[in-house]
Design an enzyme around this catalytic site. Sequence first.
Site, PDB file in Angstrom:
ATOM      1  N   SER A 148      14.039 -22.078  18.729  1.00 10.95           N
ATOM      2  CA  SER A 148      13.379 -21.116  19.618  1.00 10.95           C
ATOM      3  C   SER A 148      14.312 -20.762  20.767  1.00 10.95           C
ATOM      4  O   SER A 148      15.132 -21.589  21.195  1.00 10.95           O
ATOM      5  CB  SER A 148      12.086 -21.719  20.189  1.00 10.95           C
ATOM      6  OG  SER A 148      11.561 -20.896  21.216  1.00 10.95           O
ATOM      7  N   TYR A 161       8.678 -28.350  25.514  1.00  8.30           N
ATOM      8  CA  TYR A 161       9.009 -27.528  24.354  1.00  8.30           C
ATOM      9  C   TYR A 161      10.469 -27.093  24.392  1.00  8.30           C
ATOM     10  O   TYR A 161      11.171 -27.123  23.368  1.00  8.30           O
ATOM     11  CB  TYR A 161       8.085 -26.316  24.302  1.00  8.30           C
ATOM     12  CG  TYR A 161       8.304 -25.431  23.098  1.00  8.30           C
ATOM     13  CD1 TYR A 161       8.087 -25.919  21.816  1.00  8.30           C
ATOM     14  CD2 TYR A 161       8.718 -24.106  23.244  1.00  8.30           C
ATOM     15  CE1 TYR A 161       8.271 -25.111  20.702  1.00  8.30           C
ATOM     16  CE2 TYR A 161       8.906 -23.297  22.141  1.00  8.30           C
ATOM     17  CZ  TYR A 161       8.680 -23.798  20.870  1.00  8.30           C
ATOM     18  OH  TYR A 161       8.868 -22.996  19.777  1.00  8.30           O
ATOM     19  N   LYS A 165      13.301 -28.081  21.497  1.00  7.86           N
ATOM     20  CA  LYS A 165      14.086 -27.136  20.715  1.00  7.86           C
ATOM     21  C   LYS A 165      15.579 -27.247  21.031  1.00  7.86           C
ATOM     22  O   LYS A 165      16.421 -27.029  20.149  1.00  7.86           O
ATOM     23  CB  LYS A 165      13.579 -25.714  20.951  1.00  7.86           C
ATOM     24  CG  LYS A 165      12.206 -25.460  20.339  1.00  7.86           C
ATOM     25  CD  LYS A 165      12.178 -25.764  18.843  1.00  7.86           C
ATOM     26  CE  LYS A 165      10.883 -25.308  18.192  1.00  7.86           C
ATOM     27  NZ  LYS A 165      10.827 -25.648  16.742  1.00  7.86           N
TER      28      LYS A 165
END
Length: 256
Positions: A148, A161, A165
Amino acid sequence: MKDVFRQFALNGQVAVVTGAGKGIGRACALMLAQAGADVALFARTEADLADVKAAIEAMGQRAIAVTGDVNKEEDLDTLIRRTVGELGKLSILVNNVGGGGPNDPRKVDGKNVGDMLAFNVVPAYSLIQKAAQAMEAAGGGSVVNISSVAARYAQKYFSAYGAAKAALNQLTRNLAQDYGPTVRINAIEPGTIMTDALAPFLTAERKERMIKSTPMGRMGQPEDIAATALFLVSPAASWITGKILSVDGGVESPNF
């Protein structure tokens, strides 16, 4: 077929796609099949896989549907065993399962952060480890991890998050060193992609703002990521490994 198009053909190849029932995973599975690959589809929901399987078989390619959880070693073992046993070999892996939402560091505890980190990294590591053995037996292979743009953005409430990633990106780079030259390993950083998961959060005003702030002037589609995955696993990318390719419409900072 002209020689240039053969560089993107996957005839005789066998792919595994995780999270293949919806969104980016579904688009990747269909795209690889259109390029000539047989596909093992993996997800938790059998009905979603059945629909994708039927679509691939309608193209004249073989497909199998394997239900399971990427967090369970026995399910990953079953996936690899069935792929090789029923489709003959394994040469392509798309690690699409992952995800997570925002976290407020004043409220979310370390265990929840650790769970998000693990979910985005450990299944990818384990499946690459298992798939690489089959790929080496088949004479070589290619892996694409779906990461991402959050891995490189600095933004509020995305410490977990974003870190997860970013870890997946570094895992990609390092495993490419471990498994080369037989197995190539790359990653894609999607920007904001129009999927069923995004739709409930996308008001008309927010969508308009995002389109205006995107140099390419539109939202991303699952097929944009699938086409990039096709390139990375194809002979056209045979000298590319350990790289992270952003597919984001030109956006360089959060625009959600």
